[in-house]
Design a protein around this motif. Sequence first.
Motif, PDB file in Angstrom:
ATOM      1  N   GLN A   6       0.810  -1.224   0.000  1.00 27.96           N
ATOM      2  CA  GLN A   6       0.000   0.000   0.000  1.00 27.96           C
ATOM      3  C   GLN A   6       0.839   1.268   0.000  1.00 27.96           C
ATOM      4  O   GLN A   6       0.506   2.253   0.669  1.00 27.96           O
ATOM      5  N   ALA A   7       1.929   1.279  -0.743  1.00 30.18           N
ATOM      6  CA  ALA A   7       2.827   2.440  -0.762  1.00 30.18           C
ATOM      7  C   ALA A   7       2.643   3.245  -2.040  1.00 30.18           C
ATOM      8  O   ALA A   7       2.213   2.721  -3.069  1.00 30.18           O
ATOM      9  N   PRO A   8       2.961   4.549  -2.010  1.00 27.46           N
ATOM     10  CA  PRO A   8       2.928   5.354  -3.233  1.00 27.46           C
ATOM     11  C   PRO A   8       3.856   4.763  -4.293  1.00 27.46           C
ATOM     12  O   PRO A   8       4.876   4.140  -3.973  1.00 27.46           O
ATOM     13  N   LEU A   9       3.521   4.989  -5.558  1.00 27.45           N
ATOM     14  CA  LEU A   9       4.292   4.395  -6.642  1.00 27.45           C
ATOM     15  C   LEU A   9       5.747   4.848  -6.622  1.00 27.45           C
ATOM     16  O   LEU A   9       6.655   4.042  -6.881  1.00 27.45           O
ATOM     17  N   SER A  10       5.992   6.119  -6.331  1.00 25.28           N
ATOM     18  CA  SER A  10       7.372   6.607  -6.298  1.00 25.28           C
ATOM     19  C   SER A  10       8.203   5.841  -5.281  1.00 25.28           C
ATOM     20  O   SER A  10       9.385   5.541  -5.517  1.00 25.28           O
ATOM     21  N   MET A  11       7.586   5.493  -4.153  1.00 21.53           N
ATOM     22  CA  MET A  11       8.292   4.732  -3.128  1.00 21.53           C
ATOM     23  C   MET A  11       8.512   3.283  -3.573  1.00 21.53           C
ATOM     24  O   MET A  11       9.571   2.699  -3.337  1.00 21.53           O
ATOM     25  N   GLN A  12       7.521   2.716  -4.239  1.00 19.43           N
ATOM     26  CA  GLN A  12       7.678   1.361  -4.765  1.00 19.43           C
ATOM     27  C   GLN A  12       8.868   1.279  -5.718  1.00 19.43           C
ATOM     28  O   GLN A  12       9.682   0.357  -5.652  1.00 19.43           O
ATOM     29  N   LEU A  13       8.962   2.245  -6.606  1.00 18.42           N
ATOM     30  CA  LEU A  13      10.048   2.252  -7.589  1.00 18.42           C
ATOM     31  C   LEU A  13      11.407   2.423  -6.907  1.00 18.42           C
ATOM     32  O   LEU A  13      12.392   1.784  -7.296  1.00 18.42           O
ATOM     33  N   ALA A  14      11.456   3.272  -5.871  1.00 15.89           N
ATOM     34  CA  ALA A  14      12.713   3.494  -5.161  1.00 15.89           C
ATOM     35  C   ALA A  14      13.167   2.232  -4.437  1.00 15.89           C
ATOM     36  O   ALA A  14      14.353   1.875  -4.464  1.00 15.89           O
ATOM     37  N   TYR A  15      12.229   1.531  -3.804  1.00 13.28           N
ATOM     38  CA  TYR A  15      12.583   0.316  -3.085  1.00 13.28           C
ATOM     39  C   TYR A  15      12.939  -0.819  -4.045  1.00 13.28           C
ATOM     40  O   TYR A  15      13.837  -1.628  -3.775  1.00 13.28           O
ATOM     41  N   ASP A  16      12.248  -0.888  -5.156  1.00 11.31           N
ATOM     42  CA  ASP A  16      12.569  -1.915  -6.145  1.00 11.31           C
ATOM     43  C   ASP A  16      13.994  -1.722  -6.664  1.00 11.31           C
ATOM     44  O   ASP A  16      14.759  -2.688  -6.792  1.00 11.31           O
ATOM     45  N   LYS A  17      14.353  -0.487  -6.946  1.00  8.63           N
ATOM     46  CA  LYS A  17      15.702  -0.197  -7.430  1.00  8.63           C
ATOM     47  C   LYS A  17      16.749  -0.508  -6.365  1.00  8.63           C
ATOM     48  O   LYS A  17      17.792  -1.112  -6.659  1.00  8.63           O
ATOM     49  N   ALA A  18      16.468  -0.116  -5.118  1.00  7.96           N
ATOM     50  CA  ALA A  18      17.420  -0.365  -4.033  1.00  7.96           C
ATOM     51  C   ALA A  18      17.596  -1.861  -3.776  1.00  7.96           C
ATOM     52  O   ALA A  18      18.710  -2.338  -3.554  1.00  7.96           O
ATOM     53  N   CYS A  19      16.488  -2.607  -3.811  1.00  5.09           N
ATOM     54  CA  CYS A  19      16.569  -4.056  -3.589  1.00  5.09           C
ATOM     55  C   CYS A  19      17.339  -4.739  -4.710  1.00  5.09           C
ATOM     56  O   CYS A  19      18.028  -5.733  -4.482  1.00  5.09           O
ATOM     57  N   THR A  20      17.236  -4.204  -5.922  1.00  8.50           N
ATOM     58  CA  THR A  20      18.007  -4.753  -7.033  1.00  8.50           C
ATOM     59  C   THR A  20      19.494  -4.553  -6.797  1.00  8.50           C
ATOM     60  O   THR A  20      20.306  -5.446  -7.078  1.00  8.50           O
TER      61      THR A  20
END
Length: 332
Positions: free
Chosen positions: A131-145
Amino acid sequence: MSNEELTENEATVYDRQLRVWGVEVQRRLNAAKILIAGMTSGVAAEVAKNTALAGVGSLSLLDDTPCSPDAAPCNFLIPADFMASQSVAEASAATLREMNPLVRIEALPGGVAEQPDTDFLSGFDVILLPQAPLSMQLAYDKACTEVNVAFFTAYSRGTVAYFFENLHVHEHTPMDAPSGAPLQKSLSSFTPLESALHHPWNKLSARFTHKLVYALRVCSEFALKEGRPPVLADLEQLQSRAQQLGREAASQAAADHPGKPLPKETVSEDVLPTEVLEELVTGDTELPPVNAVLGGVLANEILKVVSHKGDPVNNFFFFSLMDNVGQIETLG
């Protein structure tokens, strides 16, 4: 690891699942470190409950939202007699410890950062950001990568829900491998969230693709452009964009098949029903039955990932009460 290496309590609590997937899988679960970043949603509560009961090694909850009657109405882990001094994560963690004292469950201090710390994320095997904002989802996806940590995000609103996972490159063995047969390991490659959200419509089949795929595309595009999620007042604009993308996909299909009738599965401008888009944008709240379905599938997926047993979902799972269908879509 043998059965004798399990404590008496572990052998008793996990007896049923040990019979299903064996001691080696349970050993991997016992070593898994999972972080759920955000505990105000019912999906987060469902996943936390299911993974804790399965016996993961450690479950960390991150959410400093103060407990109140309105803070997390769909999180059933928060007791009615919560302490006002507790955060949502602390109250949830206390309930989970009662459910399974064998799992290390902790409420981490602080809230969910908009820009993730890769050093912090690298201490876990799986990150779930619901349930997070899309900008946060993208930031976490990039960091986890960057640190090779499995990333999941999930969304539930009204009658519709979905989750996404990025395992980067994931090795696993089939769940139904014949007993005694040599283990055939498989490698699966995953697409980053940003690429998945921009999957070309002319590569989709209108006849078989879940309608939420189209709704998610126009909503995410709007959120990135406007810096906020769409609301009811934006519905006409979203529908117009969906129609435009549908026409462009049909035109591309016509160019790819000159002089021939268009395939029946060609995406058209009426591919996205208004009621699907409206539910994704304006659903009043989470529905417990939808959360139970999504949380059950998602928790099972996390268990597959950390045990490396079973084919993973690659990369979206969509569910809607409108058709009672759960569907995997590979985008990007």
